[in-house]
Structure formats: structure tokens, C-alpha cells
Design a protein around this motif. Structure first.
Motif, PDB file in Angstrom:
ATOM      1  N   PRO A 348       0.769  -1.138   0.042  1.00 46.97           N
ATOM      2  CA  PRO A 348      -0.070  -0.064  -0.032  1.00 46.97           C
ATOM      3  C   PRO A 348       0.988   1.354   0.073  1.00 46.97           C
ATOM      4  CG  PRO A 348      -0.966  -1.723   1.668  1.00 46.97           C
ATOM      5  CD  PRO A 348       0.463  -2.372   1.194  1.00 46.97           C
ATOM      6  N   VAL A 349       1.910   1.477   0.852  1.00 47.26           N
ATOM      7  CA  VAL A 349       2.815   2.495   0.737  1.00 47.26           C
ATOM      8  C   VAL A 349       3.414   2.576  -0.711  1.00 47.26           C
ATOM      9  CG1 VAL A 349       5.053   3.379   1.668  1.00 47.26           C
ATOM     10  CG2 VAL A 349       3.509   2.014   3.036  1.00 47.26           C
ATOM     11  N   LEU A 350       3.625   1.541  -1.347  1.00 52.69           N
ATOM     12  CA  LEU A 350       4.429   1.665  -2.734  1.00 52.69           C
ATOM     13  C   LEU A 350       3.271   2.128  -3.587  1.00 52.69           C
ATOM     14  CD1 LEU A 350       6.360  -1.571  -2.913  1.00 52.69           C
ATOM     15  CD2 LEU A 350       7.398   0.799  -2.468  1.00 52.69           C
ATOM     16  N   LEU A 351       2.050   1.685  -3.583  1.00 49.88           N
ATOM     17  CA  LEU A 351       1.109   2.434  -4.304  1.00 49.88           C
ATOM     18  C   LEU A 351       0.704   3.604  -3.956  1.00 49.88           C
ATOM     19  CD1 LEU A 351      -1.153   1.799  -6.202  1.00 49.88           C
ATOM     20  CD2 LEU A 351      -2.574   1.096  -4.422  1.00 49.88           C
ATOM     21  N   LEU A 352       0.810   4.167  -2.719  1.00 52.89           N
ATOM     22  CA  LEU A 352       0.593   5.658  -2.435  1.00 52.89           C
ATOM     23  C   LEU A 352       1.629   6.572  -3.070  1.00 52.89           C
ATOM     24  CD1 LEU A 352      -0.895   7.980  -0.953  1.00 52.89           C
ATOM     25  CD2 LEU A 352       0.296   7.136   1.123  1.00 52.89           C
ATOM     26  N   ALA A 353       2.823   6.059  -3.015  1.00 53.29           N
ATOM     27  CA  ALA A 353       4.003   6.660  -3.413  1.00 53.29           C
ATOM     28  C   ALA A 353       3.923   6.738  -5.138  1.00 53.29           C
ATOM     29  CB  ALA A 353       5.315   6.028  -3.203  1.00 53.29           C
ATOM     30  N   THR A 354       3.385   5.795  -5.620  1.00 52.59           N
ATOM     31  CA  THR A 354       3.409   5.802  -6.937  1.00 52.59           C
ATOM     32  C   THR A 354       2.253   7.129  -7.394  1.00 52.59           C
ATOM     33  OG1 THR A 354       3.875   3.483  -7.268  1.00 52.59           O
ATOM     34  CG2 THR A 354       2.737   4.556  -9.215  1.00 52.59           C
ATOM     35  N   LEU A 355       1.152   6.858  -6.757  1.00 59.89           N
ATOM     36  CA  LEU A 355       0.146   8.121  -7.026  1.00 59.89           C
ATOM     37  C   LEU A 355       0.681   9.199  -6.791  1.00 59.89           C
ATOM     38  CD1 LEU A 355      -2.890   5.927  -5.550  1.00 59.89           C
ATOM     39  CD2 LEU A 355      -2.545   6.282  -8.064  1.00 59.89           C
ATOM     40  N   LEU A 356       1.540   9.672  -5.655  1.00 54.66           N
ATOM     41  CA  LEU A 356       1.964  10.901  -5.560  1.00 54.66           C
ATOM     42  C   LEU A 356       2.994  11.230  -6.614  1.00 54.66           C
ATOM     43  CD1 LEU A 356       2.402  10.636  -1.183  1.00 54.66           C
ATOM     44  CD2 LEU A 356       0.785  11.959  -2.857  1.00 54.66           C
ATOM     45  N   ASP A 357       3.691  10.316  -6.816  1.00 63.01           N
ATOM     46  CA  ASP A 357       4.969  10.710  -7.873  1.00 63.01           C
ATOM     47  C   ASP A 357       4.219  11.420  -9.287  1.00 63.01           C
ATOM     48  OD1 ASP A 357       7.556  10.337  -6.916  1.00 63.01           O
ATOM     49  OD2 ASP A 357       7.140   7.988  -7.286  1.00 63.01           O
ATOM     50  N   ARG A 358       3.073  10.422  -9.499  1.00 65.56           N
ATOM     51  CA  ARG A 358       2.359  11.185 -10.816  1.00 65.56           C
ATOM     52  C   ARG A 358       1.553  12.468 -10.582  1.00 65.56           C
ATOM     53  NH1 ARG A 358      -0.648   5.345 -12.389  1.00 65.56           N
ATOM     54  NH2 ARG A 358       1.241   4.171 -12.894  1.00 65.56           N
ATOM     55  N   LEU A 359       1.426  12.675  -9.353  1.00 63.11           N
ATOM     56  CA  LEU A 359       0.655  14.003  -8.986  1.00 63.11           C
ATOM     57  C   LEU A 359       1.721  15.244  -9.075  1.00 63.11           C
ATOM     58  CD1 LEU A 359      -1.709  15.822  -8.009  1.00 63.11           C
ATOM     59  CD2 LEU A 359      -1.159  14.972  -5.652  1.00 63.11           C
ATOM     60  N   ILE A 360       2.975  14.717  -8.496  1.00 60.94           N
ATOM     61  CA  ILE A 360       3.901  15.567  -8.366  1.00 60.94           C
ATOM     62  C   ILE A 360       4.363  15.942  -9.977  1.00 60.94           C
ATOM     63  CG2 ILE A 360       6.165  15.933  -7.676  1.00 60.94           C
ATOM     64  CD1 ILE A 360       5.574  14.401  -5.063  1.00 60.94           C
ATOM     65  N   ALA A 361       4.390  14.942 -10.577  1.00 62.02           N
ATOM     66  CA  ALA A 361       4.755  15.230 -12.087  1.00 62.02           C
ATOM     67  C   ALA A 361       4.231  16.424 -12.756  1.00 62.02           C
ATOM     68  CB  ALA A 361       4.729  14.022 -12.697  1.00 62.02           C
ATOM     69  N   ARG A 362       3.126  16.640 -12.493  1.00 65.19           N
ATOM     70  CA  ARG A 362       2.232  17.786 -13.093  1.00 65.19           C
ATOM     71  C   ARG A 362       2.991  19.187 -13.013  1.00 65.19           C
ATOM     72  NH1 ARG A 362      -4.054  16.020 -11.749  1.00 65.19           N
ATOM     73  NH2 ARG A 362      -3.819  13.861 -12.668  1.00 65.19           N
ATOM     74  N   PHE A 363       3.485  19.288 -11.616  1.00 67.13           N
ATOM     75  CA  PHE A 363       4.207  20.854 -11.505  1.00 67.13           C
ATOM     76  C   PHE A 363       5.576  20.658 -11.014  1.00 67.13           C
ATOM     77  CE2 PHE A 363       1.864  19.000  -7.715  1.00 67.13           C
ATOM     78  CZ  PHE A 363       2.951  19.037  -6.774  1.00 67.13           C
ATOM     79  N   ALA A 364       6.467  19.432 -11.209  1.00 70.88           N
ATOM     80  CA  ALA A 364       7.843  19.141 -10.663  1.00 70.88           C
ATOM     81  C   ALA A 364       8.626  20.102 -11.322  1.00 70.88           C
ATOM     82  CB  ALA A 364       8.255  17.628 -10.991  1.00 70.88           C
ATOM     83  N   GLY A 365       8.425  20.713 -12.701  1.00 68.18           N
ATOM     84  CA  GLY A 365       9.415  21.423 -13.134  1.00 68.18           C
ATOM     85  C   GLY A 365       9.317  23.043 -12.703  1.00 68.18           C
TER      86      GLY A 365
END
Length: 380
Positions: A348-365
Motif C-alpha cells: 500500500p505504501v508503494l502504491l501511494l508513493a506511485t500516485l503521489l509521484d504522478r501527481l507531483i509530475a504535473r508541477f515538478a518542473g
């Protein structure tokens, strides 16, 4: 040293493939166990005298600008293969260049690369090579506004040539060549992914390639090289006047690197020898006669930082998998079961981290969280 397109070039793909590897079949596991047993005597004999000989003397000046004002940035171990050794990254307080200090010797590089992309590692990473077509096309697309139909393109550190195969969809009239220290370039030529595959050191081969290319790409290649300045000079030699140099590298100044510390995957010790801030690379390119025409941060970001950090933490606390370079007896059934249970509990932690990574990618730059940057420079 072997530069391929998995692992350093594709951290997300390599990490995901490693996670998926935990569930491999019994038959595949038994094959790996036999390989580990066969390799164990050689590794143990090699390690009997320790690892000191794998490192050069520690340097007291910055390899980028020559400054004597150094500070320790990071001290870590091999978090992926768990081969023995401690690795230190120093940072120059004048130009912010980050480099491995003391640096690995030639035998050290050979030892730590061995069984990562080939041998034992090939079982886990071999399936990654052809799965990154969208990322490859995105890289190639950054050239389109500046060269709609380049005649010849050289991909340095090409691995098995899959980037060139994908880029050809956007540039059907371009001839793609590739260069790598491994046999991957030759294999890619035989499979038709490359017009020509060169095997060897780029600075040594550059004189025979002088002035032949309209575009030259280096994707997550410079950070692995012992002397990035020589690689950049070789790129200038191989390009025609007006030719384009396309570079992707990790960004050591991104906020994720500081927030995650040693668990930030792009540190990738002991393989990454140099990590260059974007200002340093822009300045060096200018000194070599290039003009930077494009700088990107959000586009080359790989949304894997949190997933990789969580996986590395779980792996650090879990019982070790069997590996020929580790001391002691192979893990028994109980240790293997405990390792599997820990990763199941952590799913579950890995799944949550994956979702957060995808969310962060939208404004990472925009937020300074991008783990990589891209420069496109024209040879004047």
C-alpha cells in the motif's frame, strides 16, 4: 564500464522491474540460485582483500572548476546490489559540482557494474529495454523545432538502440547510429535498430567520426563518464557545424535530492561519478563553442522519486536476497518468507508513493522537484 538504456537511463522502469522481480516464478528463481552458486567462489575470492583497491586516492580539488573548497554532500552504500563498500559524494562550494570522491578505479567500475545490466541483472532489466517508447519519443520530439529532418544522428550510450528505433517514427528519413562500451550497439545493428553500431570509448572513436552528424544525443550518459569534459569535446568533434547536441542528466540541485537524501534514486551509487548543475553544463558548452537553444526541466522528469525511495527503504530493512558477493550462507526458507511478507505489507505504501509521484509530475518542473534536466545546444 557499461552504459545501457536501463537503470541509469530509465530509473523508473528499472525500479518497477526490480519490484516486479520479487514475484518471479519458482523455475526462474531456481535458475538464478544456480547462477549465484556458480559465481560465489569467484566473488568471495575477489573480496578477500577488501575493497580499498577499487578506489583512487581522494582528491582535494573540484574536477570541474579546480576549487579547493569541498564539502561532503552524501555518504552511502550500494542500495541496489548491496555490494560491499562505502561511497562518498563531495560538492564544490564554488561551482556546486557533485562528484564521487574517492572515485572508483577501472577495476572498481568493472566490479560494481558487473551483474547489474548483464548476468544476474539482465534477468530483471532485460524486459525493460523496449517498454519506454513514449519517453524515447518525447526526447526525440524536443529536436523537431530545430531540425525537422536531420540527415545523421548519433546516440552515445545507446545500449540496445531502442531510443533510435522509437525516434525513427518521428524522423523516418534520418540515419541513426549508436555508440556504447557494451556489445549492445553491435547487437542493435544486427537487429536493424541502428544503421551502424560502434563499440568503444567515445573520446577515442570521435576522430574517425569527425563532422559526420547533424544530431548527437547523450541520455543519462555524462554522469557515468570519468571525464565529462572529454565527452563534450568529443561531441563537438563528431558534430557538423550547426549540429545539435541533446543531453539529459540528473539534476543534483532539485529539491527532491535534498529532501530524500541517500534514498534519492538518481544518486545511484556507485555508478554515477559526476552530477552537474545546469549552470555548469551551460557554461562548459559555451566554452566549447555551443549555444544552448533549449532548456527543459519538467519534460525530462521521471515520476519515480517517492516510489524508489520507499522501495529502497523496504529493501534496506528486509532480509537480503541471495547474491554471490554477500558473506554467509544463502538465505533459507524463513528469511525468504520474511522478505516477501515485508514487501507485501509495504505494497500500500508503494502504491501511494506511485500516485503521489504522478501527481507531483504535473508541477515538478515549476516547483524545482524535477529529478532531471535537458539541454539542447547548437554547435556554432
Amino acid at each position: 564500464m557499461t552504459t545501457t538504456e536501463a537503470g541509469p537511463d530509465d530509473p523508473e522502469a528499472a525500479t518497477r522491474q526490480t519490484v516486479r522481480g520479487k514475484g518471479r516464478s519458482k523455475g526462474r528463481g531456481s535458475v538464478r540460485s544456480g547462477q549465484v552458486a556458480a559465481l560465489r567462489p569467484g566473488y568471495q575470492a575477489e573480496l578477500a582483500d577488501g575493497t580499498d583497491r577499487f578506489f583512487e586516492p581522494r582528491r582535494t580539488d573540484c574536477p570541474w572548476c579546480g576549487s579547493l573548497r569541498l564539502r561532503h554532500r552524501l555518504r552511502t552504500t550500494d542500495l541496489l546490489q548491496h555490494k560491499p563498500g562505502v561511497f562518498v559524494l563531495d560538492e564544490c562550494q564554488d561551482c556546486a559540482h557533485v562528484f564521487q570522491n574517492p572515485r572508483l578505479t577501472g577495476p572498481g567500475l568493472e566490479f560494481y557494474y558487473r551483474d547489474f545490466y548483464d548476468g544476474l541483472g539482465e534477468q530483471r532489466l532485460g524486459g525493460v529495454f523496449g517498454t519506454r517508447t513514449a519517453a524515447y519519443r518525447d526526447r526525440a520530439r524536443s529536436v523537431l523545432p530545430f531540425a525537422a529532418a536531420p540527415g545523421r544522428w548519433l546516440d552515445v550510450g545507446t545500449g540496445h538502440g531502442h531510443f533510435c528505433e522509437s525516434a525513427r517514427e518521428l524522423f523516418p528519413g534520418t540515419s541513426f547510429d549508436g555508440l556504447d562500451l557494451s556489445e549492445g550497439a553491435e547487437l542493435a545493428e544486427r537487429h536493424g535498430r541502428l544503421r551502424r553500431g560502434f563499440r568503444g570509448s567515445f573520446p577515442e572513436l570521435a576522430p574517425q567520426l569527425a563532422g559526420q552528424y547533424d544530431v548527437l544525443s547523450m541520455f543519462h550518459y555524462l554522469e557515468h563518464s570519468t571525464e565529462p569534459a572529454r565527452e563534450l569535446a568529443a561531441a563537438r568533434q563528431a558534430l557538423r557545424p550547426g549540429g545539435l547536441l541533446l543531453i539529459d542528466v540528473p539534476d543534483p540541485q532539485c529539491r527532491s535530492a535534498r529532501l530524500l537524501g541517500r534514498w534519492w534514486l538518481p544518486w545511484l551509487q556507485p555508478q554515477h561519478l559526476h552530477l552537474m548543475p545546469v549552470a555548469n553544463l551551460r557554461r562548459r558548452l559555451g566554452e566549447l563553442g555551443f549555444t544552448v537553444v533549449l532548456e527543459q526541466h519538467g519534460e525530462p522528469h521521471d515520476p519515480v522519486d517517492l516510489l524508489a525511495a520507499c522501495w529502497l527503504l523496504l529493501d534496506a530493512f528486509a532480509p537480503r536476497e541471495d547474491a554471490p558477493w554477500l558473506p554467509g550462507e544463502p538465505p533459507g526458507r524463513l528469511r525468504r518468507a520474511l522478505r516477501g511478507a515485508l514487501f507485501v505489507a509495504g505494497a500500500p505504501v508503494l502504491l501511494l508513493a506511485t500516485l503521489l509521484d504522478r501527481l507531483i509530475a504535473r508541477f515538478a518542473g515549476r516547483a524545482g522537484l524535477s529529478n532531471a534536466y535537458r539541454l539542447l545546444a547548437r554547435r556554432d
